[in-house]
Scaffold this motif. Structure first.
Motif, short mmCIF file in Angstrom:
data_model
loop_
_atom_site.label_atom_id
_atom_site.label_comp_id
_atom_site.label_asym_id
_atom_site.label_seq_id
_atom_site.Cartn_x
_atom_site.Cartn_y
_atom_site.Cartn_z
N GLY A 181 39.30 26.47 18.76
CA GLY A 181 40.41 26.80 17.88
C GLY A 181 40.91 28.14 18.10
O GLY A 181 41.96 28.63 17.68
N GLY A 182 40.06 29.10 18.91
CA GLY A 182 40.58 30.49 18.72
C GLY A 182 41.02 30.73 20.20
O GLY A 182 41.47 29.80 20.91
N LEU A 183 40.87 31.97 20.59
CA LEU A 183 41.23 32.48 21.91
C LEU A 183 40.34 31.52 23.13
O LEU A 183 39.45 31.91 23.22
N THR A 184 41.24 31.28 23.89
CA THR A 184 40.66 30.63 25.12
C THR A 184 41.30 30.84 26.52
O THR A 184 42.49 31.10 26.34
N ARG A 185 40.50 30.89 27.45
CA ARG A 185 41.03 31.08 28.86
C ARG A 185 40.57 30.13 29.88
O ARG A 185 39.38 29.68 29.77
N SER A 186 41.14 30.00 30.88
CA SER A 186 40.75 29.21 31.91
C SER A 186 41.26 29.79 33.14
O SER A 186 42.50 30.09 33.47
N ASP A 187 40.60 30.39 34.05
CA ASP A 187 40.74 31.27 35.22
C ASP A 187 40.81 30.43 36.68
O ASP A 187 39.58 29.77 36.61
N VAL A 188 41.46 30.56 37.48
CA VAL A 188 41.54 29.76 38.64
C VAL A 188 41.56 30.88 39.67
O VAL A 188 42.82 31.31 39.48
N CYS A 189 40.67 31.09 40.66
CA CYS A 189 41.04 31.91 41.94
C CYS A 189 41.46 30.95 43.26
O CYS A 189 40.47 30.06 43.47
N ILE A 190 42.16 31.15 43.79
CA ILE A 190 42.73 30.50 45.11
C ILE A 190 42.84 31.31 46.14
O ILE A 190 43.63 32.34 46.23
N GLN A 191 42.30 31.08 47.11
CA GLN A 191 42.54 31.69 48.34
C GLN A 191 42.05 31.06 49.70
O GLN A 191 41.46 30.18 49.53
N ALA A 192 42.25 31.77 50.64
CA ALA A 192 41.96 30.83 51.98
C ALA A 192 40.72 31.19 52.39
O ALA A 192 40.04 30.32 52.81
N ASP A 193 39.91 32.38 52.02
CA ASP A 193 38.51 32.70 52.37
C ASP A 193 37.58 32.54 51.41
O ASP A 193 37.78 32.22 50.32
N GLU A 194 36.23 33.03 51.68
CA GLU A 194 35.27 32.96 50.79
C GLU A 194 35.54 33.69 49.40
O GLU A 194 36.28 34.98 49.55
N ILE A 195 35.24 33.29 48.37
CA ILE A 195 35.51 33.87 46.95
C ILE A 195 33.93 34.44 46.46
O ILE A 195 33.32 33.86 46.22
N TYR A 196 33.99 35.94 46.49
CA TYR A 196 32.89 36.66 45.92
C TYR A 196 32.70 37.02 44.35
O TYR A 196 31.94 36.98 43.94
N ASP A 197 34.30 37.34 44.02
CA ASP A 197 34.20 38.05 42.71
C ASP A 197 34.77 36.93 41.83
O ASP A 197 35.97 36.20 41.80
#
Lengths: 178, 389
Positions: free
Chosen positions: A43-59
């Motif tokens: 019901g409150g503030l909500t977020r959904s992050d998606v990180c898209i890239q060609a190589d390895e994701i560390y962060d």
């Protein structure tokens, strides 16, 4: 490419990130989806992050984002400061007035009103928004997006959701033409 | 229905918790008992969806003490069994875990760590149960502890955990966290024809000649499941090789406890899984595990892009602690940083292993957010003072 979908619980925000993450995977890219998880997502503030890239994701945790999709005023106020100057803001225009200080690219769509008036179901506003965002930026391929939506939505709602997605894409096309 | 059909595909975009359930099925698990707890509940949900499809059983128990007890019972009944929990439930399970160590019961416990102590921050990731994993249960015992840092590894290491649990007749922990548990990534599962699950082998000697707690292969005894014609007495009391209690004989107690500890510690090299990324000429290194190892790998990349030499050792197996590998890694180093989502746990074990050979600095972060590559970079570039981020 770091994309943040944000709004209030119940708008299907988490699903937006999951759909783009999975569609990116089908496109052969690396993707990670993370989300806010707590009572706020009911019901409150909500977020959904998606990180898209060609190589390895560390962060996995980031303050700076390339794309913000804001479905509520609260979420726009909360996350717009993290949007990079060259980034893109998409917002639900009936619910959000972007901070006047934002001078970058922005596109609004009255997704909830369109969902109700044209498709009879407010619940597909998130699909309209996803179509709108992808129609404007092409984050993932159209085929991957459609295939993922079909797989992720409840049985029997595929056609409605795909129609909503298409409506969003049409509006992006119209926005581009102007 | 085969396992891949039950799961619904080989290439999926899914959460770490769900991936642990997939790994369990690939490891031969057919019994799950658990009690819902954030952020581990999705493991139980997935198991309750999946196990009935492959003639397995999922039971929601009344609490975590009952959950670990049911898992131990199922294991003795011949099932490969698992439970999943988070900090508060892990605390409750310690009694049963000690019992599983003493009775040499193979079982797998997934701990999706959240921020503690007590109920703490239920929805936030942490790595605060690492010392508890090793030392939480009373008395002398050894645990096998694996720490995934990706959704794929939740599959792979949970699968591996079942193999190790059976081979060493010991509880095995998969120590994930709220971040890995809830994030979604691509996973690839093996083809159905590559999955070869066999029942736990029966003892090599017939009933009558079988001595249930006599070590036959190295220091590990064979296991006879209940209902297979073998007589086995199971007790948490100090016991003879026959399984019968013997509680006042120093020699028998010493022999038993040394054996159940040494069966793990003697196999340290075999159990050790690390990712070593050494940089020739580096004097600074990072030792990491779990979710923080992912940020550490990112930090190493950022530092090298700036021309700095830095080495990185990631522990996939955290226990038995790979002391020799840590010492070899640190031999050319003067500083070793240990990033953790706690106020300092594994850094102590690293410090003990290095015994002054290099300065060991903790890079601690608590509060509910994972440590970022930038924060580790900052710690590496700092003067060597302990860094709180």
């Amino acid at each position: 490419m770091k994309v943040r979908f944000a709004g209030f619980g119940g708008q299907g925000i988490v699903l937006c990130g999951v759909v783009f993450g999975q569609a990116a995977m089908l496109d052969g890219k690396r993707s990670i989806q993370t989300q806010s998880y707590g009572s706020a997502s009911r019901g409150g503030l909500t977020r959904s992050d998606v990180c898209i890239q060609a190589d390895e994701i560390y962060d996995l945790l980031y303050e700076e984002i390339d794309v913000l999709v804001a479905m509520s005023q609260q979420s726009c106020d909360a996350f717009l400061p993290g949007l990079l100057p060259a980034g893109h803001l998409f917002y639900e225009s009936d619910m959000v007035t972007p901070n006047a200080e934002w001078s970058g690219h922005s596109l609004g769509i009255n997704a909830t009103d369109l969902a109700f008036k044209q498709l009879g179901r407010k619940v597909v506003a998130n699909m309209i928004m996803m179509g709108f965002v992808n129609g404007a930026l092409g984050l993932v391929s159209h085929d991957a997006l459609v295939a993922t939506v079909k797989q992720k939505v409840p049985p029997g709602t595929g056609a409605l959701n795909i129609e909503a997605l298409g409506l969003g894409i049409d509006h992006a096309r119209a926005a581009r033409a102007t | 229905m085969n396992i891949i059909e039950a799961i619904g595909g080989r290439e999926l975009f899914t959460q770490g918790d769900v991936a642990c359930a997939y790994g369990a099925l690939l490891g031969g698990c057919t019994f799950f008992a658990g009690y819902p707890i954030t952020p581990a509940t999705e493991v139980a949900e997935a198991m309750s969806r999946l196990l009935p499809k492959i003639r397995g059983v999922t039971v929601q128990m009344e609490d975590e003490i009952a959950s670990i007890s049911a898992v131990i019972g199922a294991s003795w009944a011949g099932r490969r069994a698992m439970t999943a929990t988070s900090g508060p439930g892990f605390s409750l399970m310690m009694e049963g875990i000690g019992y599983a160590c003493m009775t040499e019961t193979p079982c797998v416990i997934v701990n999706v760590q959240r921020s503690g102590p007590s109920t703490g921050q239920p929805t936030e990731p942490a790595q605060g149960d690492m010392m508890q994993a090793r030392w939480g249960s009373h008395g002398d015992n050894e645990l096998i502890v694996l720490a995934p840092n990706s959704v794929q590894e939740c599959v792979d290491l949970t699968r591996l955990a079942f193999e190790l649990a059976d081979r060493f007749r010991n509880p095995v922990f998969v120590m994930t966290d709220g971040e890995v548990g809830h994030m979604r990534e691509k996973i690839v599962l093996p083809a159905a024809e590559e999955i070869d699950i066999r029942p736990r082998p029966a003892p090599s000697t017939p009933p009558g000649e079988f001595v249930p707690f006599k070590a036959v292969k190295g220091k590990v005894p064979e296991m006879a499941s209940f209902g297979t014609g073998y007589h086995t007495y199971v007790t948490g009391l100090t016991h003879k090789e026959s399984g019968l209690p013997t509680t006042d004989n120093a020699e028998e107690h010493t022999g038993l406890i040394r054996r159940i500890c040494e069966k793990i510690t003697d196999a340290t090299d075999e159990l050790t899984r690390v990712e070593m990324d050494q940089d020739d000429g580096a004097t600074v290194g990072i030792v990491s595990y779990g979710i923080s190892s992912r940020s550490a790998a990112g930090a190493v990349r950022l530092l090298r892009a700036e021309g700095m030499k830095v080495s990185h050792l990631r522990l996939v197996t955290v226990y038995p602690f790979p002391e020799r590998v840590i010492r070899d890694f640190a031999a050319p180093l003067s500083r070793v940083l240990v990033p953790e989502l706690n106020l300092g746990q594994i850094c102590h074990t690293v410090r003990e292993a290095l015994d002054g050979a290099a300065a060991v600095e903790k890079v601690s972060k608590i509060g509910g957010e994972i440590i970022t590559p930038d924060e580790i970079v900052e710690a590496v570039l700092s003067s060597g003072e302990p860094v709180k981020v």
